[in-house]
Design a protein around this motif. Structure first.
Motif, short mmCIF file in Angstrom:
data_model
loop_
_atom_site.label_atom_id
_atom_site.label_comp_id
_atom_site.label_asym_id
_atom_site.label_seq_id
_atom_site.Cartn_x
_atom_site.Cartn_y
_atom_site.Cartn_z
N UNK A 434 0.82 -1.22 0.00
CA UNK A 434 0.00 0.00 0.00
C UNK A 434 0.85 1.27 0.00
N UNK A 435 2.12 1.17 0.38
CA UNK A 435 3.02 2.32 0.43
C UNK A 435 3.77 2.42 -0.90
N UNK A 436 3.63 3.56 -1.60
CA UNK A 436 4.28 3.74 -2.89
C UNK A 436 5.78 3.64 -2.83
N UNK A 437 6.39 4.12 -1.75
CA UNK A 437 7.84 4.02 -1.61
C UNK A 437 8.27 2.55 -1.57
N UNK A 438 7.51 1.72 -0.86
CA UNK A 438 7.83 0.30 -0.78
C UNK A 438 7.67 -0.36 -2.15
N UNK A 439 6.58 -0.02 -2.86
CA UNK A 439 6.39 -0.59 -4.20
C UNK A 439 7.57 -0.26 -5.11
N UNK A 440 8.00 1.00 -5.08
CA UNK A 440 9.09 1.42 -5.94
C UNK A 440 10.41 0.73 -5.57
N UNK A 441 10.63 0.59 -4.27
CA UNK A 441 11.88 -0.03 -3.83
C UNK A 441 11.98 -1.48 -4.29
N UNK A 442 10.89 -2.21 -4.25
CA UNK A 442 10.92 -3.62 -4.65
C UNK A 442 10.80 -3.77 -6.16
N UNK A 443 10.18 -2.81 -6.82
CA UNK A 443 10.17 -2.82 -8.28
C UNK A 443 11.59 -2.83 -8.83
N UNK A 444 12.47 -2.04 -8.23
CA UNK A 444 13.85 -1.95 -8.71
C UNK A 444 14.56 -3.30 -8.66
N UNK A 445 14.11 -4.19 -7.79
CA UNK A 445 14.76 -5.50 -7.66
C UNK A 445 14.31 -6.48 -8.73
N UNK A 446 13.19 -6.20 -9.42
CA UNK A 446 12.67 -7.18 -10.39
C UNK A 446 12.49 -6.60 -11.78
N UNK A 447 12.69 -5.28 -11.96
CA UNK A 447 12.30 -4.65 -13.22
C UNK A 447 13.14 -5.14 -14.41
N UNK A 448 14.29 -5.72 -14.16
CA UNK A 448 15.11 -6.25 -15.26
C UNK A 448 14.88 -7.73 -15.50
N UNK A 449 14.01 -8.36 -14.68
CA UNK A 449 13.75 -9.79 -14.84
C UNK A 449 12.80 -10.02 -16.00
N UNK A 450 12.91 -11.20 -16.64
CA UNK A 450 12.06 -11.50 -17.79
C UNK A 450 11.28 -12.81 -17.63
N UNK A 451 11.30 -13.40 -16.41
CA UNK A 451 10.48 -14.59 -16.20
C UNK A 451 9.02 -14.24 -16.41
N UNK A 452 8.24 -15.07 -17.10
CA UNK A 452 6.84 -14.72 -17.38
C UNK A 452 6.02 -14.41 -16.13
N UNK A 453 6.29 -15.09 -15.00
CA UNK A 453 5.49 -14.86 -13.80
C UNK A 453 5.85 -13.56 -13.09
N UNK A 454 6.98 -12.95 -13.46
CA UNK A 454 7.35 -11.65 -12.89
C UNK A 454 6.70 -10.50 -13.68
N UNK A 455 6.48 -10.70 -14.97
CA UNK A 455 6.03 -9.62 -15.84
C UNK A 455 4.72 -8.96 -15.41
N UNK A 456 3.70 -9.70 -14.95
CA UNK A 456 2.48 -8.99 -14.55
C UNK A 456 2.69 -8.02 -13.40
N UNK A 457 3.62 -8.31 -12.50
CA UNK A 457 3.89 -7.41 -11.38
C UNK A 457 4.56 -6.13 -11.88
N UNK A 458 5.42 -6.25 -12.89
CA UNK A 458 6.07 -5.06 -13.45
C UNK A 458 5.06 -4.25 -14.25
N UNK A 459 4.30 -4.92 -15.12
CA UNK A 459 3.39 -4.19 -16.01
C UNK A 459 2.25 -3.54 -15.25
#
Length: 545
Positions: A434-459
């Protein structure tokens, strides 16, 4: 005029005494921590006849200024902690806000002021009949009234000390009385506001504030750690104080989920969690046997479904505390595994009241493909008890359909001890925080991943309302449409399989642009979210051909 101006008038012997007396009343109107009448009654009751005695007048002002100075010191300390914790974007809980700005008397006279105020309020409240309320609310409100009444009367009978059995009960009542009773007559509303004030005053006098800790608490934790360890005469002294401070600041705090017990502006104790391990729990000797350790343990048990810990076998007091709270002995060691070389014991607590995580909270296991089930359950078992809103959207991932939660609400945990895949699962779940800062911090850890199950969380974050998050996703996928890009094929295939998800993101980006970002981006086509949607449509079209 300000409090300081009125205080100077009270001390000005060149002014008529009547004006100085009125200035004291005006000063109380500017700073009234327990309400005007209760504050006035306490300072004048302690100081004497302020209407005629100058010594009493100045003594009353000194009492008021001492409390106000203590409050400002606490606010300054809070601001210092917030500044130190900014890199972690720690949120402020409702309990912490209530502690800072609610009904309580800061400073050395806190207990006496609270006891006097509660006595006055309780005498007024006890004479009132229970108000008329709608039948649908009556059972709950009668329960709150009788529960707070029992706690309040016991508190007064015990001379201002809380019955240990009432501690958790009082905390539950406070949440139910947070804003009084909204509805009914004016008299009904104020009946429950007075009840809320009684409960809050008792809580602030008798219960510690349990809040998330951070880098800003390093000094307080250092003092508690040294004082508590110094009481354990059997412990060898292996490290200099500065080495201990460095370890607390640079190692323990950054690697732990830290909970701090604060009482009357001081750090009274702390607990450090590493996954399911309770690595440290210490209470300052001045606050021991006052429920601080129990409060910290209760909070740790609320955010974990099981806890493990090691303690020295000679620490009989701590062992009795843990046993009272449901910990059982798992095994004993000869000291070869700890640097003090002292015999220790391994104890464990398991929440037997809750079913296993996979039964208690199955929805999160649906957020990933079935072949990740074992890793997903491992991650969920380490996380606090989850609270989340229903699924935001469903997506096709290979042969599976996953349901991604809209939001999850819980403190962060460190990923130590997890495998790389499990850490990625953890980061994915925290992108729904629910905290935007937390979302952004964890996005940075997966945004370069290309596993299909990670993509919906990035998109899904491409349609977020926080422009910084949208911009970060757009920047990470900047070469999405470039020929030969490593991102083109996996994203194209995923979006082609999930056209409804792309439509949803397109609608959200248009909506948030129109509501919040139109001034910065006059044209929708220039908005980062829209540009990303256009790129996704292009790669999806190429993947479908």
């Amino acid at each position: 005029m300000s409090f300081g101006t009125y205080a100077r008038r009270v001390r000005d012997r060149d002014l008529p005494y009547g004006l100085r007396y009125c200035s004291l009343r005006c000063a109380v109107s500017r700073y009234k921590p327990v309400g005007f009448h209760a504050t006035w009654d306490f300072i004048t009751g302690r100081a004497g006849n302020v209407r005629r005695d100058e010594t009493a007048l100045l003594a009353a002002l000194d009492l008021l200024e001492t409390s106000r100075t203590a409050w400002h010191t606490e606010l300054a300390e809070f601001a210092r902690r917030r500044t130190a914790d900014k890199p972690r974007h720690r949120t402020v809980s409702v309990e912490e806000q209530r502690y800072l700005y609610g009904w309580r008397w800061p400073g050395p006279d806190a207990h006496e002021a609270t006891l006097q105020t509660v006595t006055k309020l309780w005498n007024e409240h006890a004479d009132l009949p229970f108000p008329h309320v709608p039948i649908r609310d009556k059972a709950d409100l009668v329960y709150l009234d009788s529960t707070v009444g029992g706690i309040g009367s016991t508190y007064l009978q015990r001379g201002g000390h809380l019955n240990p059995r009432h501690r958790s009960l009082l905390a539950d009542c406070l949440s139910g009385l947070r804003f009084g009773y909204i509805g009914g007559s004016f008299e009904t509303h104020w009946y429950f506001v007075r009840l809320w004030k009684i409960a809050e005053l008792i809580a602030h006098d008798a219960l510690p504030l349990i809040r998330l800790g951070g880098a800003g608490d390093a000094d307080g934790i250092y003092r508690v750690f040294l004082a508590a360890r110094n009481e354990m005469a059997y412990l060898p002294r292996l490290h200099a104080d500065e080495e201990t401070r460095h370890w607390i600041t640079k190692i323990m705090i950054p690697q732990s989920q830290l909970w701090v017990a604060e009482h009357r502006g001081q750090v009274a104790g702390f607990a450090a969690l590493h996954g399911s391990w309770l690595g440290h729990l210490y209470v300052h000797p001045e606050f021991q046997r006052n429920g601080v350790g129990t409060a910290l343990l209760d909070r740790a048990k609320k955010v974990r479904s099981s806890l493990d810990l090691h303690l020295f076998q000679q620490n009989e007091g701590a062992r009795r505390l843990y046993e009272r709270h449901g910990f059982t002995l798992v095994g004993a060691g000869d000291g070869s595994d700890n640097e003090e070389s002292l015999p220790d014991a391994h104890m464990r607590w398991q929440d037997s009241r809750q079913p296993p995580r996979s039964v208690h909270d199955p929805s999160l296991t649906y957020a990933f493909p079935d072949d990740l089930d074992g890793d997903v359950r491992t991650v969920i078992d380490l996380m606090p008890r989850m609270s989340q809103s229903p699924a935001s959207f469903r997506a096709v991932v290979g042969e599976d359909r996953v349901a991604i939660p809209q939001r999850v609400y819980h403190p962060e945990i460190a990923p130590e001890g997890l495998s790389p895949r499990q850490q990625t699962i953890l980061h994915c779940l925290f992108t729904r925080h629910h905290d935007g800062f937390v979302r952004q911090r964890h996005l940075r850890q997966i945004v370069t991943r290309t596993e299909p199950w990670v993509l919906p969380y990035i998109l899904e974050l491409a349609g977020d309302h926080v422009i910084e998050i949208v911009t970060e996703v757009h920047a990470a996928l900047a070469d999405l449409t470039a020929p030969g890009s490593a991102l083109r094929q996996p994203y194209g295939r995923f979006v082609a399989d999930n056209p409804d998800l792309l439509t949803l993101i397109e609608q959200r980006t248009a909506s948030y642009w129109a509501c919040h970002h139109r001034k910065k981006f006059p044209r929708l086509a220039d908005y980062p979210g829209r540009r990303l949607v256009t790129a996704l449509q292009e790669v999806a079209a190429s993947a479908s051909r």
